[in-house]
Design a protein around this motif. Structure first.
Motif, mmCIF file in Angstrom:
data_model
loop_
_atom_site.group_PDB
_atom_site.id
_atom_site.type_symbol
_atom_site.label_atom_id
_atom_site.label_comp_id
_atom_site.label_asym_id
_atom_site.label_seq_id
_atom_site.Cartn_x
_atom_site.Cartn_y
_atom_site.Cartn_z
ATOM 1 N N ALA A 235 0.894 -1.408 0.125
ATOM 2 C CA ALA A 235 0.027 -0.044 0.055
ATOM 3 C C ALA A 235 0.929 1.255 0.145
ATOM 4 O O ALA A 235 0.637 2.123 -0.785
ATOM 5 N N SER A 236 2.009 1.419 0.740
ATOM 6 C CA SER A 236 2.771 2.439 0.954
ATOM 7 C C SER A 236 3.624 2.659 -0.532
ATOM 8 O O SER A 236 3.913 3.772 -0.433
ATOM 9 N N LEU A 412 6.335 7.305 5.493
ATOM 10 C CA LEU A 412 7.240 8.127 6.148
ATOM 11 C C LEU A 412 8.347 7.650 6.193
ATOM 12 O O LEU A 412 9.650 8.316 6.229
ATOM 13 N N GLN A 413 8.473 6.456 7.094
ATOM 14 C CA GLN A 413 9.858 5.891 7.192
ATOM 15 C C GLN A 413 10.784 5.495 6.119
ATOM 16 O O GLN A 413 11.914 5.739 6.270
ATOM 17 N N ARG A 414 9.942 5.131 4.978
ATOM 18 C CA ARG A 414 10.531 5.078 3.863
ATOM 19 C C ARG A 414 11.341 6.334 3.303
ATOM 20 O O ARG A 414 12.659 6.257 2.977
ATOM 21 N N TYR A 415 10.616 7.391 3.301
ATOM 22 C CA TYR A 415 11.229 8.806 2.989
ATOM 23 C C TYR A 415 12.534 9.113 3.857
ATOM 24 O O TYR A 415 13.514 9.320 3.560
ATOM 25 N N ILE A 416 12.518 8.634 5.147
ATOM 26 C CA ILE A 416 13.750 8.660 6.039
ATOM 27 C C ILE A 416 14.460 8.020 5.517
ATOM 28 O O ILE A 416 15.773 8.548 5.634
ATOM 29 N N PHE A 417 14.303 6.677 5.342
ATOM 30 C CA PHE A 417 15.616 5.761 4.647
ATOM 31 C C PHE A 417 16.118 6.376 3.615
ATOM 32 O O PHE A 417 17.155 6.408 3.425
ATOM 33 N N GLU A 419 16.243 9.484 2.602
ATOM 34 C CA GLU A 419 16.817 10.716 2.965
ATOM 35 C C GLU A 419 18.200 10.176 3.449
ATOM 36 O O GLU A 419 19.274 10.713 3.015
ATOM 37 N N TRP A 420 18.153 9.498 4.248
ATOM 38 C CA TRP A 420 19.678 8.866 4.690
ATOM 39 C C TRP A 420 20.468 8.389 3.524
ATOM 40 O O TRP A 420 21.540 8.540 3.662
ATOM 41 N N GLY A 421 19.675 7.637 2.603
ATOM 42 C CA GLY A 421 20.488 7.158 1.452
ATOM 43 C C GLY A 421 21.187 8.130 0.674
ATOM 44 O O GLY A 421 22.211 8.041 0.493
ATOM 45 N N SER A 422 20.718 9.386 0.641
ATOM 46 C CA SER A 422 21.065 10.387 -0.185
ATOM 47 C C SER A 422 22.084 11.197 0.831
ATOM 48 O O SER A 422 23.022 11.751 0.139
ATOM 49 N N ILE A 423 21.881 11.156 2.220
ATOM 50 C CA ILE A 423 22.906 12.006 2.880
ATOM 51 C C ILE A 423 24.401 11.136 2.718
ATOM 52 O O ILE A 423 25.364 11.610 2.791
ATOM 53 N N MET A 429 19.802 2.430 -1.283
ATOM 54 C CA MET A 429 18.918 2.816 -0.192
ATOM 55 C C MET A 429 17.839 3.950 -0.682
ATOM 56 O O MET A 429 17.054 4.236 -0.065
ATOM 57 N N GLN A 430 18.377 4.601 -1.479
ATOM 58 C CA GLN A 430 17.496 5.766 -2.221
ATOM 59 C C GLN A 430 16.513 5.194 -2.866
ATOM 60 O O GLN A 430 15.499 6.184 -3.304
ATOM 61 N N LYS A 431 16.336 3.842 -3.353
ATOM 62 C CA LYS A 431 15.294 3.545 -4.162
ATOM 63 C C LYS A 431 14.061 3.032 -3.291
ATOM 64 O O LYS A 431 14.222 2.857 -1.970
ATOM 65 N N ALA A 432 12.875 3.253 -3.729
ATOM 66 C CA ALA A 432 11.542 2.921 -2.949
ATOM 67 C C ALA A 432 11.616 1.764 -2.246
ATOM 68 O O ALA A 432 11.431 1.459 -1.321
ATOM 69 N N ALA A 433 11.796 0.714 -3.211
ATOM 70 C CA ALA A 433 11.284 -0.678 -2.580
ATOM 71 C C ALA A 433 12.423 -1.254 -1.547
ATOM 72 O O ALA A 433 12.026 -1.606 -0.394
ATOM 73 N N PRO A 434 13.880 -0.987 -1.768
ATOM 74 C CA PRO A 434 14.592 -1.492 -0.830
ATOM 75 C C PRO A 434 14.216 -0.808 0.522
ATOM 76 O O PRO A 434 14.405 -1.137 1.576
ATOM 77 N N ALA A 435 14.027 0.588 0.264
ATOM 78 C CA ALA A 435 13.902 1.406 1.629
ATOM 79 C C ALA A 435 12.695 0.858 2.137
ATOM 80 O O ALA A 435 12.563 1.131 3.639
#
Lengths: 561, 90
Positions: A235-236, A412-417, A419-423, A429-435
């Motif tokens: 769903a997310s 939201l948790q996926r967005y945080i992961f 973001e960490w991936g890009s930092i 980690m920046q891709k949606a499925a693995p995050a």
């Protein structure tokens, strides 16, 4: 004690809070200005910044903040008797939640509608901002784990709800398609959708569905939790219009129907509160009321999660500044009234004290199923709905809320992961499925790690409360520092802040000891992390405030702004 | 209730329902749409930036239609000035 009296007292007090206290706070402390150009007008773009009618904004604010949490917390906390839970919900709503929610919208709208996270960085400091991010991540992690456990428990307790709960997803998917692809009239689709949902609720008791006791190596509870996370992960990843948007809309309608039915049934049947006012005979292992009450009921009294909604989306749509009073404060009153309904259902919905004690046999027992059982008894007595049907109705209401929160939380948790991936420059980690997989993995770890069989998820409810209160504390800190900067009275936000920090820290210490005694090292570590965050937040508070007060003293010439 | 009154009431109810449905997600959906549009822009202007595009014969005639959006697009993509030699918008 009659429940009607309890209901009128609670609603009356909150109404008084809205008409008197919120007027004082908004006019004298925040000094809202009808001529202030809100960010919705200043930066209007038709996307994020859209001036919105205050009733619509209230509806959307209220339905985003009200969910399963204001039902679960109070339904657990009545184990100490109804008086403590009632007082904390009513006074918490009036003096804490209302001020916090309205304040968060006000603070954000005065600062280009930035989110509270960004404001913490600007107003308090970058260190505080990092703490804020960690606390948010912990809140999301715990909320997803706890809600998965809550839903799976209810699906096992009330198998009649399985069909409507999963059927509601199909209804939502169809509504989404009809509206976006076929452009059908929303009102028509709404009526058909609601009828379809209630038809399924009606059919649910005739077709109870349950998982087999063991599915491979997993118990039915664990399999439900895994299934729920599979659903939430998928769903997310879907576009919001497909599932989340129609689901949220149906939930909003369900929320109003549920509240009207419950309060109406209480008025008609006038049940007696069977639970003791103060429970002197608490089951063994129940922690002390102070401070645990104040973290067990977070949503419904004060919740940091509201600050995220207030500053993230609501403040960008605020038409006129005086609207913060209706949208923010009255939104909190709406949530308080849901918590009050949960208290009434869980204390007045049983025939005798012995029945009630049988349900509340240990701390963490009772909870949502007490709300559903008690609420169903009240509905049956009041509006004459069959008990099993009422149970199904209330289960569907709670589970749909919790499910939508899981969907949003995982997103939201996926967005945080990501973001960490890009930092940290981690490509995958920046891709949606693995995050998403990472997010689901961490939630499952918590849901299973806490109790082994997944049922232990309820153990982390008070821990979730402490994290939520810390978040509220940070928001209150931002508002207080802003007020001090403007040379206005600070005690209306500082007093709640100090109270919250003391109760949260005490609550964490007490739980730390109990996890240590049980040898539960997983939760012990989690608790320790939150405790460190709590201490850091307290230090930030004192340093930021003393700095601002000193700066004010050094420059006495500048008059009140 | 007269028919006109009912119609007015229905329209008002429709407005509130539509807003309640759309307001919370307006920005998320607009952002998703913008992302798709941005990809489309890249396809249209790819040849000019040295990315071969087999469909450029067909996309060429779309370029003038998308000129209005070009400036916002290259700003959003993180380029302060137009990346193309022959199209100078700023």
């Amino acid at each position: 004690m009659n429940a009607i009296f309890l209901m009128l007292m609670g609603l009356g007090a909150m109404a008084l809070g809205y008409f008197v206290y919120s007027k004082f706070i908004c006019e004298k402390i925040f000094k809202v200005d009808p001529n202030f150009r809100t960010p919705a007008h200043e930066m209007q773009d038709g996307v994020d910044y859209v001036p919105t009618n205050k009733y619509i904004l209230w509806g959307h604010h209220f339905t985003s903040v009200a969910g399963a949490a204001p039902i679960i917390g109070p339904a657990i906390a009545v184990i100490w008797g109804w008086v403590p839970a009632f007082l904390w919900v009513v006074f918490g709503t009036i003096f804490f939640a209302g001020v916090h929610d309205a304040g968060a919208i006000w603070a954000s709208s005065r600062n280009k509608a930035k989110s509270i996270g960004a404001l913490t960085g600007d107003i308090v400091g970058n260190r505080a901002r990092s703490i804020f991010m960690i606390v948010i991540f912990l809140v999301l992690l715990m909320v997803n784990a706890v809600f998965a456990v809550v839903i799976s428990n209810q699906l096992i307790n009330f198998p009649s709800a399985t069909l409507p709960v999963w059927g509601a997803i199909v209804v939502a998917l169809i509504i989404g398609q009809l509206i976006y692809r076929k452009n059908m009239s929303l009102l028509l689709v709404t009526v058909v959708g609601v009828i379809a949902l209630y038809a399924m609720i009606y059919a649910g008791p005739m077709l109870p569905l349950a998982l087999p006791e063991m599915v491979g190596p997993f118990s039915d509870n664990q399999s439900w939790i895994i299934l729920l996370f599979v659903y939430a992960a998928i769903a997310s990843l879907l576009p919001v219009w497909m599932l989340l948007q129609p689901r949220d809309y149906i939930n909003g309608i369900q929320l109003f129907i549920g509240l009207i039915l419950l309060y109406g049934a209480v008025l008609i049947s006038g049940p007696d509160v069977v639970a003791p006012a103060f429970n002197t005979n608490v089951p063994e292992g129940t922690p002390s009321l102070i401070p645990l009450l104040f973290v067990t009921i977070a949503c419904g009294a004060i919740s940091g999660f509201h600050g995220l909604v207030s500053s993230g989306t609501t403040s960008k749509q605020l038409d006129k500044e005086p609207d913060v009073r209706f949208v923010g404060y009255f939104g909190a009153v709406g949530e308080g009234s849901l918590a009050l309904a949960a208290i009434i259902a869980a204390t007045a919905g049983f025939a005798t004290l012995a029945d009630w004690q049988a349900i509340y046999s240990s701390f963490g027992k009772g909870g949502v199923s007490a709300f559903i059982n008690g609420g169903a008894n009240i509905l049956q007595a009041g509006v004459g709905l069959d008990t099993v049907l009422s149970q199904t109705l209330l289960t569907v209401m709670v589970v749909l809320f919790a499910g939508t929160t899981m969907d949003t939380g995982l997103r939201l948790q996926r967005y945080i992961f990501q973001e960490w991936g890009s930092i940290y420059n981690i490509g995958w980690m920046q891709k949606a499925a693995p995050a998403t997989l990472l997010a689901v993995g961490s939630c499952l770890l918590l849901a299973f790690g806490a109790g082994g069989d997944g049922s232990g998820g309820m153990l982390i409810w008070p821990l979730f409360g402490t994290t939520n209160q810390l978040l509220a504390g940070l928001t209150l800190l931002v508002i207080t520092v802003m007020l001090v900067k403007l040379r206005r009275p600070m005690w209306y936000t500082l007093a709640p802040l100090i109270f919250l920090l003391i109760m949260t820290t005490l609550g964490l210490l007490i739980q730390l000891k109990s996890f240590y005694d049980k040898g539960d090292w997983f939760l012990f570590t989690m608790d320790l992390v939150v405790l460190v965050a709590a201490i850091l937040v307290s230090l930030e508070c004192s340093s930021a405030l003393t700095k601002q007060i000193k700066a004010n003293k050094a420059n006495p010439a500048a008059k009140e702004a | 209730m007269s028919l006109d009154k009912f119609k007015a009431w229905y329209q008002k109810a429709s407005f509130y329902a539509e807003e309640a449905y759309n307001a919370p997600y307006r920005s998320a959906i607009a952002r998703a749409k913008r992302e798709q549009d941005d990809l489309f822009m890249l396809l249209i202007f790819s040849e000019m930036m040295g990315v071969p595009n087999p469909a450029s014969y067909y996309t060429l005639e779309l370029q003038p239609l998308l000129m209005e959006r070009f400036h916002d697009w290259h700003i959003r993509m993180g380029l302060e000035h137009s990346p193309l030699d022959n199209i100078k918008c700023c």
